[in-house]
Every structure is written in C-alpha cells, then in structure tokens.
Design an enzyme around this catalytic site. Structure first.
Site, PDB file in Angstrom:
ATOM      1  N   ASP A  81       0.857  -1.197   0.000  1.00  0.00           N
ATOM      2  CA  ASP A  81       0.000   0.000   0.000  1.00  0.00           C
ATOM      3  C   ASP A  81       0.892   1.246   0.000  1.00  0.00           C
ATOM      4  O   ASP A  81       1.837   1.341   0.800  1.00  0.00           O
ATOM      5  CB  ASP A  81      -0.868  -0.053   1.269  1.00  0.00           C
ATOM      6  CG  ASP A  81      -1.894   1.062   1.349  1.00  0.00           C
ATOM      7  OD1 ASP A  81      -2.356   1.525   0.292  1.00  0.00           O
ATOM      8  OD2 ASP A  81      -2.251   1.436   2.487  1.00  0.00           O
ATOM      9  N   ASP A 103       2.796   4.897  -5.560  1.00  0.00           N
ATOM     10  CA  ASP A 103       2.054   6.140  -5.346  1.00  0.00           C
ATOM     11  C   ASP A 103       2.903   7.344  -5.740  1.00  0.00           C
ATOM     12  O   ASP A 103       3.689   7.855  -4.954  1.00  0.00           O
ATOM     13  CB  ASP A 103       1.622   6.237  -3.882  1.00  0.00           C
ATOM     14  CG  ASP A 103       0.815   7.504  -3.601  1.00  0.00           C
ATOM     15  OD1 ASP A 103       0.593   8.295  -4.546  1.00  0.00           O
ATOM     16  OD2 ASP A 103       0.406   7.695  -2.446  1.00  0.00           O
ATOM     17  N   GLY A 208      -8.785   5.985   2.022  1.00  0.00           N
ATOM     18  CA  GLY A 208      -9.294   6.841   3.094  1.00  0.00           C
ATOM     19  C   GLY A 208     -10.762   6.600   3.386  1.00  0.00           C
ATOM     20  O   GLY A 208     -11.507   7.535   3.661  1.00  0.00           O
TER      21      GLY A 208
HETATM   22  P1  13P Z   1      -8.055   5.132   6.323  1.00  0.00           P
HETATM   23  O1  13P Z   1      -6.996   4.996   7.377  1.00  0.00           O
HETATM   24  O2  13P Z   1      -8.642   6.491   6.298  1.00  0.00           O
HETATM   25  O3  13P Z   1      -9.034   4.033   6.395  1.00  0.00           O
HETATM   26  O4  13P Z   1      -7.306   4.997   4.900  1.00  0.00           O
HETATM   27  C1  13P Z   1      -6.786   3.768   4.547  1.00  0.00           C
HETATM   28  C2  13P Z   1      -6.010   3.849   3.283  1.00  0.00           C
HETATM   29  O5  13P Z   1      -6.326   4.562   2.359  1.00  0.00           O
HETATM   30  C3  13P Z   1      -4.837   2.983   3.185  1.00  0.00           C
HETATM   31  O6  13P Z   1      -4.180   3.152   1.969  1.00  0.00           O
HETATM   32  O1  G3H Z   2      -2.805   5.125   3.852  1.00  0.00           O
HETATM   33  C1  G3H Z   2      -2.205   4.427   4.612  1.00  0.00           C
HETATM   34  C2  G3H Z   2      -2.279   4.378   6.052  1.00  0.00           C
HETATM   35  O2  G3H Z   2      -3.504   4.617   6.641  1.00  0.00           O
HETATM   36  C3  G3H Z   2      -1.131   5.085   6.728  1.00  0.00           C
HETATM   37  O3  G3H Z   2      -0.409   4.014   7.154  1.00  0.00           O
HETATM   38  O4  G3H Z   2       0.900   4.859   9.080  1.00  0.00           O
HETATM   39  O5  G3H Z   2       1.395   2.671   7.993  1.00  0.00           O
HETATM   40  O6  G3H Z   2       1.942   4.789   6.795  1.00  0.00           O
HETATM   41  P1  G3H Z   2       1.058   4.110   7.779  1.00  0.00           P
HETATM   42 ZN    ZN Z   3      -4.381   5.162   1.195  1.00  0.00          ZN
END
Ligand code: 13P
Ligand code: G3H
Ligand code: ZN
Length: 283
Positions: A81, A103, A208
């Site tokens: 991610d 990203d 998100g």
């Molecule tokens: P949230 O923490 O807002 O659920 O977002 C998750 C996300 O987009 C991980 O890539």
């Molecule tokens: O979008 C991703 C996460 O919510 C942030 O995760 O704290 O592991 O970078 P992280």
């Molecule tokens: Zn994200």
C-alpha cells in the site's frame, strides 16, 4: 489461496461489488482479517505500507501473510500500500507480494506516469498486479471552491492518458476522501467517479474510506469502486478494546488477554465492512 490483485478485482469489476483492502501491522491484525474473510466467504486484500515494513520487517510480514494466504480457501491478494519508491516495489516483487501500489500522486503527471510505467514493466514481467494513484487525497470541506476541487481531485482526461501510458491494472482516484479521522462529514464527488469509471471501464480504488458514511460508500460502489482501503477503523477497533481492558483491570499483564479480545473486535469490524462492500459470499 494466494492470488494476484488483478484476479480479485477483475471479478469485482465485472460483478459490480467492492473488495476490502485492510492494513495489517502484526499477527493479530492479520488473523482478524483472515478469520473475517473465512466467516464471510469473501475475497480480500491484505496490505502493508512502507511504515508497516519498517515497523515489523519485510521478512516477518512476507512470511506470515503468505503463510496465512496459502492456508485459507478464500482468495487473498498480498498488496503493498502506498509504495513511494521504485526500490520498495522491487523488494516486494522479490519477497512474494502479489500486488503493489506505486504512489506517485504527489508528482507532476509526467513524472507519475514515468515512475508508474517502470513499476508496471517490472511487476507484469513477474506476474504481479499494479495499483497507482492520480489526484490528491484531502478532505472536502463545505467551503471548498470549485477551483480547489479541480486542482486536487482526479481529472478524468488525465486519468485516461495515465492509464493508456502506464497500463496500470487498477487506479486509485481522489474524489473527496482523506486518510485518518475526519473532522467534518465527508461528501464524495460521485459525478466525477461516474465519468471516470465509464471512460476507463476498469477497477477503481477508493482510499481513506474509514469514517465515510454507509450511503456514500454504497453509492460509490454502485458507480464503480471495486477496492476500498480501510486502516483507521481497524486501528480504532483494536485500540478501543485494549483501552477498555486496561481501564477495567489495572493488574492485567497477560498480553493474550489484552490483544486476543482486540483481535476479535477487529474481526467484527472487518466483517461489517465486507458485508457493506458486497464482498460477502463472493469468494
Ligand atoms: P483510512 O486509514 O482512512 O481508512 O485509509 C486507509 C487507506 O487509504 C490505506 O491506503
Ligand atoms: O494510507 C495508509 C495508512 O492509513 C497510513 O499508514 O501509518 O502505515 O503509513 P502508515
Ligand atoms: Zn491510502
């Protein structure tokens, strides 16, 4: 069953539902997501950020998640991610991830295309799927101007160019969500999603998504969102339970009696999301 992200999302795209993509940082989070997927008979993405990799270590996460994925009957994609560096994506290719996100959304369009294209070339040569992002996530405040919205949110014409030039497998778009906890009530730009989906006709990703209202989510799925990222809601489910247990018993020190119940709370939250997303019964 360990599968690629593309296998899971092509099915979701064709059958108009969304798959939950859940961030994990330890064994309990992982077990909670797998148990939820089994209980719901749902396909699932287990995802790790670069932050999770530096916290737990690539070896631990890779071995643990691959073990879990291979030992369950439901389809599991193992996903990076928000990979920000080409190098991280390459390390994931070598260590058994079946899907990677690169990203480059903070770069100008041409630079984002160049970075994404390089990752797509390497990943596709290894049979691994790729997610990329176009547009910037933020909150949509009530007083945001149309110009500000246009500057932040994904531009449909750019999305077309981006997908044509990168050949990415699924695209994350910005339509009004933000990472973390919301201060106000998020409202999504469904019209923009509709235009992008109709033009691209491919799996689309929503980041998100914690804290976004159920109606907003359901509408977004009906308009073509197929992968929904959830992190914050799981962190809250876990830590709420830990706080409750520690608050009720100042003598407790057996870790299993603290994070065991937290694991159950996370599982319940994941199952709730899977049902909302329409992924239950789709494995
Ligand atoms: P949230 O923490 O807002 O659920 O977002 C998750 C996300 O987009 C991980 O890539
Ligand atoms: O979008 C991703 C996460 O919510 C942030 O995760 O704290 O592991 O970078 P992280
Ligand atoms: Zn994200």
């Amino acid at each position: 069953m360990l599968v690629t992200g593309k296998e899971i999302l092509d099915h979701a795209h064709k059958n108009k539902y969304a798959v939950g993509a859940f961030n994990v940082v330890n064994m309990e989070m992982l077990q909670a997501v797998i148990a939820a997927a089994e209980e719901e008979n749902a396909p699932v993405f287990i995802q790790t950020t670069e932050g999770a990799l530096s916290y737990a270590g690539m070896g631990y996460l890779s071995k643990m998640i691959r073990y879990a994925a291979k030992n369950t009957k439901v389809p599991v994609a193992f996903h990076l991610d928000h990979g920000t560096k080409f190098e991280t994506a390459m390390q994931c290719l070598r260590n058994g991830w079946t899907s990677v996100m690169i990203d480059g959304s903070h770069y100008p369009l041409e630079e984002n295309i160049k970075l994404t294209r390089a990752v797509v070339d390497a990943a596709h040569a290894c049979g691994v799927s790729v997610e990329a992002e176009l547009g910037r996530l933020g909150g949509i405040e009530d007083n945001i101007t149309v110009d500000e919205k246009d500057a932040m949110f994904t531009n449909p014409a750019e999305a077309r160019q981006f997908v044509d030039e990168t050949e990415v497998d699924y695209l994350a778009i910005a339509i009004g969500t933000a990472h973390g906890k919301y201060k106000g009530v998020p409202k999504l730009d469904h019209d923009r999603l509709d235009v992008i989906k109709k033009d691209l006709n491919m799996p689309i990703v929503l980041h998100g998504a914690s804290g976004v209202g159920e109606d907003e989510i359901t509408k977004a799925i009906s308009l073509g969102i197929n992968k929904i990222n959830i992190d914050t809601d799981l962190r809250v489910a876990y830590t709420d339970k830990v706080r409750e247990i520690l608050g009720n018993d100042s003598e407790i020190f057996d870790l299993r009696k603290i994070i065991g119940p937290a694991r159950i709370n996370v599982q319940a939250k994941v199952q709730e999301k899977m049902r909302l997303f329409g992924a239950s019964g789709k494995a």
